[in-house]
Scaffold this motif. Structure first.
Motif, PDB file in Angstrom:
ATOM      1  N   THR A  81       0.644  -1.084   0.019  1.00 15.62           N
ATOM      2  CA  THR A  81      -0.075   0.348  -0.074  1.00 15.62           C
ATOM      3  C   THR A  81       1.109   1.067   0.161  1.00 15.62           C
ATOM      4  O   THR A  81       1.790   1.546   0.159  1.00 15.62           O
ATOM      5  CB  THR A  81      -0.794   0.067   1.335  1.00 15.62           C
TER       6      THR A  81
ATOM      7  N   GLU B 156       0.279   4.194   1.778  1.00 19.99           N
ATOM      8  CA  GLU B 156       0.688   3.606   3.784  1.00 19.99           C
ATOM      9  C   GLU B 156       1.972   3.315   4.139  1.00 19.99           C
ATOM     10  O   GLU B 156       2.981   3.607   4.888  1.00 19.99           O
ATOM     11  CB  GLU B 156      -0.107   3.632   4.571  1.00 19.99           C
ATOM     12  N   GLN B 157       2.293   1.387   3.069  1.00 22.98           N
ATOM     13  CA  GLN B 157       3.620   1.644   4.032  1.00 22.98           C
ATOM     14  C   GLN B 157       4.694   1.665   3.516  1.00 22.98           C
ATOM     15  O   GLN B 157       5.345   1.907   3.947  1.00 22.98           O
ATOM     16  CB  GLN B 157       3.909  -0.809   3.187  1.00 22.98           C
TER      17      GLN B 157
ATOM     18  N   GLU C 234      -6.150   6.792   0.923  1.00 22.83           N
ATOM     19  CA  GLU C 234      -5.881   4.956   0.836  1.00 22.83           C
ATOM     20  C   GLU C 234      -6.902   4.616   1.751  1.00 22.83           C
ATOM     21  O   GLU C 234      -7.278   3.735   1.250  1.00 22.83           O
ATOM     22  CB  GLU C 234      -5.033   5.269   0.472  1.00 22.83           C
ATOM     23  N   GLN C 235      -6.850   5.082   3.295  1.00 22.84           N
ATOM     24  CA  GLN C 235      -7.756   4.083   4.049  1.00 22.84           C
ATOM     25  C   GLN C 235      -9.152   3.807   3.658  1.00 22.84           C
ATOM     26  O   GLN C 235      -9.974   2.880   4.222  1.00 22.84           O
ATOM     27  CB  GLN C 235      -7.284   4.301   5.315  1.00 22.84           C
TER      28      GLN C 235
ATOM     29  N   SER D 195      -9.886   1.403   1.217  1.00 22.66           N
ATOM     30  CA  SER D 195      -9.265   0.359   1.284  1.00 22.66           C
ATOM     31  C   SER D 195     -10.301  -0.431   0.963  1.00 22.66           C
ATOM     32  O   SER D 195      -9.807  -2.292   0.643  1.00 22.66           O
ATOM     33  CB  SER D 195      -8.716  -0.073   2.985  1.00 22.66           C
TER      34      SER D 195
ATOM     35  N   ARG E  43      -7.027  -2.991  -3.144  1.00 28.31           N
ATOM     36  CA  ARG E  43      -5.494  -2.486  -3.452  1.00 28.31           C
ATOM     37  C   ARG E  43      -5.227  -1.350  -4.487  1.00 28.31           C
ATOM     38  O   ARG E  43      -4.821   0.102  -3.939  1.00 28.31           O
ATOM     39  CB  ARG E  43      -3.932  -2.788  -2.783  1.00 28.31           C
TER      40      ARG E  43
ATOM     41  N   ALA F   4      -7.552   1.395  -3.529  1.00 27.77           N
ATOM     42  CA  ALA F   4      -7.623   2.537  -2.891  1.00 27.77           C
ATOM     43  C   ALA F   4      -5.777   3.208  -3.486  1.00 27.77           C
ATOM     44  O   ALA F   4      -6.017   4.396  -2.489  1.00 27.77           O
ATOM     45  CB  ALA F   4      -7.195   1.708  -1.549  1.00 27.77           C
ATOM     46  N   LEU F   5      -5.269   3.377  -3.773  1.00 21.81           N
ATOM     47  CA  LEU F   5      -3.872   3.830  -4.479  1.00 21.81           C
ATOM     48  C   LEU F   5      -5.074   4.908  -5.909  1.00 21.81           C
ATOM     49  O   LEU F   5      -4.184   6.361  -5.448  1.00 21.81           O
ATOM     50  CB  LEU F   5      -3.109   3.122  -5.429  1.00 21.81           C
TER      51      LEU F   5
END
Length: 582
Positions: free
Chosen positions: A130, A132-133, A206-207, A210, A214, A217-218
């Protein structure tokens, strides 16, 4: 001086994964993502966004990020055109009528920010994680701060010292990078709260999406930047400064995922991005040299430096005459990179006499089956100015055989930070010409001709090495030298990077006002004085620089040994570059 294979830094070796980047904290960010299970694209994007945080004098999250990727599963190299377009309202006439034929610093030279779309597109199509990661390491560096290095300190200070650079002129820039009324000193902590908040807003988008998966969300994160409240804040600021970019420009923009172009050097294939950047110069130069016995000349001998620099002169002359946005310019790229054409250009080199000025361009059209004359005469240069050397670089290779190569950029100076966002809108309009006959002349919705140009090399059809560098117009010159150090002289990547370099400047600079230094050849001080004198005798305008000058770029590379399974990472001690792997 170390011997043939001894180096000041050891090559970093491993068998699982490797990242090499223009800042050591960015390399650490990529390594962290590897250790958390990400692939080379996840790690490369994480390192690239971290570079946007740790080298703000040279790169920006709202800037550019051209990318090359090798996808092992499909055995395919692709490129992502992380370069923005001029607003649809932009036009040459305005600069001629209101600015005396100049492109002023500030929002009038901004193009649509492309890096966010490039990073998100890379992980959406070729990554596994993601946003976020992959952004968390950069978020932590922005939010908590990091110690300023000597190189960054110098970069921020140069903005303050040179009002034409712009950094000292923008209140929103000073607020972040000069919070004490001066640039931070070496070791002081630099915090970028607004940039961290922008990252958090994208994570939030993104969250919120979600549950859709994936990729959706991106896309939601991307939409918040280009269509949502972040876009509205960029446009409101641009409007307040007299800029041209509109919400429609942002909403309609997207990067392109497209095939690379390539050149051959014996058993090697070198892939680069298309002629919207200067990358084909690397491929063309190497192909010109493939029939020469470079090893017999001796590394960095007079004959060797003369030949390589003259080949580069010819490729840069063709760049000046032909390169431009392929969407709007008929670029003869097939002809430029055909074997017949590069052999004909090699025949233009006189081994006893240097080009005193930029040579004439060749005529590649017949080599792609077109009956057409060569390039029209175009403007050589404007007023004298500096030679900008911004940008950074990151590459990564993983245990599955994927490779990532990216050259993020956009210097802090030419355009102000958007208040509240901690980013600037890309200032790459500075790499544009106002001569309407020039292939890189300004047009609405056209991309400037970009200097950043990532590359990936293969040997006998197998991945050999992603490689690249910052350095403005010297990027291709440094990349050619690194490649030859590996392919011809058998050096490991660290040794290849540390060897003394030369740089030709015998062409109009890509940055406005396109400074032109006829016959100029810079040498690092470690190149033998006798060699320098002999090059002067051949007609080169030789200037000797420091022994280890950062103006020669800051190469990083990762080499793959398919027999042993070993990955070897190299990183340039001329700047803050480091490699990490295991």
């Amino acid at each position: 001086m170390p011997g043939r294979m001894n180096t000041y830094r050891p090559p970093i070796m491993g068998t699982s994964h490797m990242v090499s980047a223009g800042h050591y904290l960015a390399a650490a960010a990529g390594y962290r993502i590897f250790e958390e299970g990400g692939n080379a694209i996840d790690a490369g994007v994480a390192a690239g966004i971290a570079i946007n945080v740790t080298l703000p004098s040279a790169t920006n999250f709202g800037g550019v990020a051209p990318i090359a990727i090798y996808d092992a599963a499909s055995d395919e190299v692709i490129t992502i055109s992380g370069l923005g377009r001029w607003p649809r309202a932009a036009n040459i006439e305005y600069f001629n009528e209101h600015h005396g034929g100049q492109i002023p610093i500030g929002v009038l030279r901004t193009v649509v920010p492309a890096a966010p779309d490039a990073w998100l597109t890379a992980i959406a199509q070729y990554g596994t994680m993601t946003f976020e990661q992959v952004v968390t390491p950069a978020l932590e560096l922005a939010e908590n701060g990091f110690p300023v290095s000597a190189y960054l300190c110098e970069g921020l200070q140069s903005n303050e010292d040179d009002p034409e650079g712009g950094g000292a002129m923008w209140p929103s820039t000073r607020e972040i990078y000069m919070p004490k009324g001066r640039p931070p000193r070496v070791g002081e902590i630099l915090v970028q709260t607004d940039l961290a908040r922008t990252f958090r807003r994208l994570i939030e988008a993104e969250q919120d999406a979600s549950h859709l998966g994936r990729e959706a969300a991106l896309q939601a994160a991307r939409d918040r930047f280009y269509r949502g409240d972040i876009a509205e804040e960029m446009i409101a600021f641009s409007d307040s400064q007299g800029g041209w970019i509109t919400m429609e420009d942002l909403a309609e923009f997207s990067v392109k995922v497209e095939p690379p172009v390539s050149g051959q050097f014996r058993e090697y294939t070198v892939y680069t991005c298309n002629a919207w950047c200067q990358g084909p110069v690397v491929a063309q130069t190497l192909q010109m040299l493939e029939d020469d016995d470079l090893a017999a000349m001796g590394h960095n001998s007079t004959e060797y430096i003369h030949l390589v620099s003259q080949a580069l002169n010819l490729a840069y002359a063709d760049r000046h005459a032909y390169y431009g946005d392929p969407d709007l310019v008929d670029v003869p790229i097939e002809g430029l990179l055909s074997k017949g054409y590069t052999r004909s250009r090699r025949a233009d080199i006189d081994m006893t006499d240097a080009f005193p000025e930029m040579p004439e361009p060749g005529n590649p059209w017949p080599y792609q089956g077109v009956s057409r004359n060569g390039a029209p005469a175009v403007a050589m240069a404007g007023a004298a100015g500096g030679r900008m050397q911004d940008t950074s670089y990151v590459c990564a290779v993983d245990r599955w055989g994927n490779a990532f190569s990216a050259t993020p950029s956009d210097p802090l100076a030419p355009s102000p930070i958007v208040p509240g966002l901690g980013i600037q809108m890309s200032s790459r309009g500075s790499q544009t010409w106002l001569d309407p006959e020039h292939p890189s002349a300004l047009q609405p919705w056209k991309r400037p001709r970009l200097t950043p140009n990532p590359s990936i090399a293969f040997k006998d059809g197998k991945l050999l090495m992603p490689f690249g560098t910052p350095g403005g117009d010297t990027q291709c010159t440094s990349m050619v030298q690194l490649f030859l150090n590996v392919a011809v002289h058998g050096m490991n990547p660290q040794k290849a990077i540390e060897e003394p370099r030369f740089a030709t400047w015998n062409f109009p600079n890509s940055f406005w006002p396109h400074t032109y230094l006829p016959g100029r050849l810079d040498l690092e001080g470690r190149i033998d004085a006798t060699t320098a004198a002999e090059l002067v005798g051949l007609g080169h305008d030789v200037h000797v620089l420091d022994d280890w000058t950062p103006t020669g770029g800051a190469m990083t590379a990762i080499m793959v040994d398919h027999e042993s399974g070993v990955l070897s990472g190299g990183a340039d001690p001329r700047r803050d570059s480091y490699a990490i792997g295991r």
